[in-house]
Design an enzyme around this catalytic site. Structure first.
Site, mmCIF file in Angstrom:
data_model
loop_
_atom_site.group_PDB
_atom_site.id
_atom_site.type_symbol
_atom_site.label_atom_id
_atom_site.label_comp_id
_atom_site.label_asym_id
_atom_site.label_seq_id
_atom_site.Cartn_x
_atom_site.Cartn_y
_atom_site.Cartn_z
ATOM 1 N N ASP A 285 10.194 0.149 -17.208
ATOM 2 C CA ASP A 285 8.906 0.410 -16.455
ATOM 3 C C ASP A 285 7.969 1.678 -16.722
ATOM 4 O OD1 ASP A 285 6.603 -0.798 -16.296
ATOM 5 O OD2 ASP A 285 6.738 -0.979 -14.192
ATOM 6 N N GLU B 71 0.322 -1.266 -0.594
ATOM 7 C CA GLU B 71 -0.038 0.002 -0.407
ATOM 8 C C GLU B 71 1.114 0.927 0.280
ATOM 9 O OE1 GLU B 71 -1.704 -1.314 3.179
ATOM 10 O OE2 GLU B 71 -3.086 -2.674 2.571
ATOM 11 N N ARG C 235 1.100 4.851 -15.549
ATOM 12 C CA ARG C 235 0.188 3.720 -14.325
ATOM 13 C C ARG C 235 2.299 4.695 -12.873
ATOM 14 N NH1 ARG C 235 0.874 0.136 -17.188
ATOM 15 N NH2 ARG C 235 2.653 -0.571 -17.255
ATOM 16 N N ASN C 236 2.741 5.270 -14.240
ATOM 17 C CA ASN C 236 4.327 4.789 -13.058
ATOM 18 C C ASN C 236 4.622 6.661 -13.396
ATOM 19 O OD1 ASN C 236 4.710 2.616 -12.071
ATOM 20 N ND2 ASN C 236 6.042 1.876 -13.422
ATOM 21 N N ASP D 295 9.188 5.450 -9.525
ATOM 22 C CA ASP D 295 9.133 3.762 -9.581
ATOM 23 C C ASP D 295 10.495 3.461 -10.835
ATOM 24 O OD1 ASP D 295 7.707 3.372 -8.215
ATOM 25 O OD2 ASP D 295 6.261 2.346 -9.328
HETATM 26 P P1 AMP Z 1 1.678 2.076 -6.607
HETATM 27 O O1 AMP Z 1 1.522 1.196 -6.166
HETATM 28 O O2 AMP Z 1 2.589 2.484 -6.558
HETATM 29 O O3 AMP Z 1 1.285 1.897 -8.257
HETATM 30 O O4 AMP Z 1 0.879 3.476 -6.137
HETATM 31 C C1 AMP Z 1 -0.850 3.128 -5.997
HETATM 32 C C2 AMP Z 1 -0.891 4.480 -5.916
HETATM 33 O O5 AMP Z 1 -0.432 5.128 -4.596
HETATM 34 C C3 AMP Z 1 -0.673 4.927 -7.154
HETATM 35 O O6 AMP Z 1 -1.478 5.035 -8.309
HETATM 36 C C4 AMP Z 1 -1.174 7.243 -6.686
HETATM 37 O O7 AMP Z 1 -2.320 7.085 -6.863
HETATM 38 C C5 AMP Z 1 -0.270 6.822 -5.176
HETATM 39 N N1 AMP Z 1 0.739 7.070 -5.258
HETATM 40 C C6 AMP Z 1 2.191 5.997 -5.675
HETATM 41 N N2 AMP Z 1 2.854 6.862 -4.903
HETATM 42 C C7 AMP Z 1 3.043 8.246 -5.009
HETATM 43 C C8 AMP Z 1 3.517 9.463 -4.711
HETATM 44 N N3 AMP Z 1 5.114 9.644 -4.562
HETATM 45 N N4 AMP Z 1 2.772 10.746 -3.845
HETATM 46 C C9 AMP Z 1 1.139 10.526 -4.799
HETATM 47 N N5 AMP Z 1 0.670 9.371 -4.242
HETATM 48 C C10 AMP Z 1 1.783 8.056 -4.357
#
Ligand code: AMP
Length: 525
Positions: free
Chosen positions: A375, A268, A379-380, A393
């Site tokens: 990647d 998460e 989404r990243n 990422d």
């Molecule tokens: P991830 O697991 O990296 O795909 O992240 C899941 C979700 O968390 C993403 O789709 C973003 O909405 C949120 N998220 C991830 N990293 C950040 C961040 N540094 N700042 C704000 N939201 C984030």
């Protein structure tokens, strides 16, 4: 295993990497050699909390020689994050006592809210007093398009202005002025004797004098210069504080998790607070998602990658599960969600291209550093205020792969985001910056379609077969043809024929290029 042993073994792992897969250059390997020097120290800011006398001089390191003290002016407000930091406001004068750390300096406040107190300050928040960098109207790295956006933003008024480097003429400066809700640009030229002028009839030994003159009267400009353009946001500091620059592993209890921002297969993501002062994003990794030693090795490299268009990795907690990855927080979440939510309601083609240009800019930096993302996809990429986009990422795909939306498909032990991966990645497991360029083409498609799934009617397998026959996605609805041409360049079979990210960056930045024609002709007056 102790932390130092952990780091040594991850160092050995990195060195023994064959590099055919990561395309590491000599430069990168040299950088990797640096990872041996990692120091783990305890965090006095956390350990010593509440007992710190801010007037007490901080101990000087052995062999410290007092440098000539130089006075700096604060360009932004800064709220102390640890008991060892200084609070200051824009315009406060600070005397630097020790600047050897590079990114955080020890200073004493000469004026302002912390007068006579000593503490650490982020070096990129101040400028040498009386230098051009200290001028509130000097925005050296600002692009013409960004200057227009900033001047048109709330808080500026008729005559607001800034001076920036010219994009069209290297080494020259431009003046951008807000007049009747439009931005006009003037070239600032130099005579052989170094004097600046807009109109040859009036030249000035310094930029400051030029600005002062045109602040008193327009003398041919559209309006006399008013207030300097408002700065919207302070830059990212290097690391969370002066001692986390080296102290990579931070105590878990210095992080408080607040709301959950998202969840993936691996864990998460939360909004969190570090040291009760600083907002951060915290990625929590499900136990077993990756080997902490492998991750630490990669994180050492990732931490060194610093660019305004890359998400900064601040720190990690790897001593126990779940591993925390602490990064800067981006208010608007992932680009994919942002695009899908907007669907073209607010975002315009200029915004879409500007966002793509920002991603290209972050990737051009990775290209220059011989680093591969592996990647790259909407989404990243994360979005902050004012459509600011940053690549996230990077490098993580080397140590783990996420699984969502059927995006990743197992292949010989690894998992691939098939629809984003270049053919040589799929068929030969070959990942280079050029396979990132292929992915960038797909990301461009996502941006132009407000987050549509690429190859929408095909499965992963069908996509691979279709591409092998030489087919490529056609131009999306309402996407300008030249942009589709850029995608097609990214999807060339021969990876060497694909553009560099540097080229992609300027192609996108110059997409609406009117830089030369939009200047007010100084010969007119
Ligand atoms: P991830 O697991 O990296 O795909 O992240 C899941 C979700 O968390 C993403 O789709 C973003 O909405 C949120 N998220 C991830 N990293 C950040 C961040 N540094 N700042 C704000 N939201 C984030």
């Amino acid at each position: 295993m102790g932390t130092d042993e952990k780091l040594t073994s991850c160092w050995e792992r990195v060195v023994s990497c064959c590099c055919c897969c990561c395309n590491a250059s000599k430069q990168e390997q040299d950088r990797r050699l640096d990872t041996k020097d990692v120091r783990i120290i305890t965090n006095p800011a956390v350990a010593d909390k509440g007992e710190f006398d801010t007037n007490r001089p901080l101990p000087s390191p052995p062999g410290f020689k007092m440098p000539d003290r130089e006075r700096y002016i604060a360009l932004f407000d800064y709220s102390a994050r640890t008991a060892d930091d200084l609070n200051f406001n824009t315009g406060d004068i600070l005397e630097v006592l020790d600047s050897r750390a590079g990114e955080w300096w020890l200073a004493i406040a000469i004026t302002g809210i912390s007068v006579n107190k000593r503490g650490y300050i982020p070096a990129n928040y101040v400028a040498l007093l009386e230098s051009i960098d200290a001028e509130p109207w000097y925005f050296p790295g600002m692009k013409r398009q960004d200057a227009e956006k900033l001047l048109l933003a709330e808080g500026n008024e008729e005559g607001s202005f800034l001076v920036r480097n010219s994009e069209s003429l290297k080494g020259e400066l431009s003046l951008s002025v807000l007049h009747e809700k439009r931005v006009k640009h003037y070239k600032l030229q130099k005579l052989d004797n170094g004097h600046y002028y807009i109109s040859k009839t009036k030249s000035f030994p310094t930029l400051k004098e030029l600005v002062e003159y045109y602040s008193r009267q327009p003398d041919g400009l559209c309006v006399s210069l008013g207030k300097p353009c408002r700065k919207i946001e302070a830059p990212q500091t290097y690391g969370l504080s002066y001692n986390t620059v080296d102290q990579w592993e931070i105590p878990r209890n210095s992080i408080k998790l607040l709301t959950m921002l998202g969840a993936g297969q691996f864990g998460e993501v939360y909004e969190g607070v570090w040291n009760e002062t600083t907002s951060v994003a915290v990625k929590t990794l499900k136990p077993g998602t990756m080997d902490p030693t492998e991750f630490l090795g990669e994180a050492q490299l990732m931490k060194r990658l610093r660019h305004p268009k890359l998400i900064q990795l601040y720190a990690v907690c790897t001593m126990e599960d779940p591993i925390y990855i602490i990064t800067e927080l981006m208010k608007n979440g992932s680009l994919l969600e942002y695009l899908r939510k907007d669907k073209g309601a607010i975002l315009r083609i200029t915004d879409q291209i500007e966002m793509a240009a920002q991603v290209a800019s972050g990737m051009a930096y990775l290209e220059q550093q011989n680093y591969i993302h592996r990647d790259l996809a909407a989404r990243n990429v994360l979005v902050g205020e004012n459509n600011i986009c940053k690549v996230a990422d990077f490098g993580l795909a080397r140590v783990f792969m996420k699984e969502n939306e059927n995006v990743y498909e197992a292949k010989e032990g690894g998992k691939f985001p098939v629809k984003w991966t270049a053919p040589e990645g799929i068929h030969d497991n070959k990942f280079t910056i050029k396979s990132d360029v292929w992915s960038f083409g797909v990301l461009l498609y996502e941006i132009m379609t407000f987050g549509k799934m690429p190859y929408p009617t095909m499965t992963n397998m069908q996509t691979v077969q279709w591409l092998a026959k030489g087919h490529r996605m056609s131009c999306p609805l309402s996407c300008p043809k030249p942009l589709h041409a850029i995608m097609m360049d990214c999807w060339k079979d021969n990876d060497q024929e694909r553009p560099t990210f540097e080229t992609l960056q300027w192609q996108l930045e110059d997409f609406f290029d009117m830089d030369v024609t939009s200047y007010v002709d100084s010969a007119r007056y």
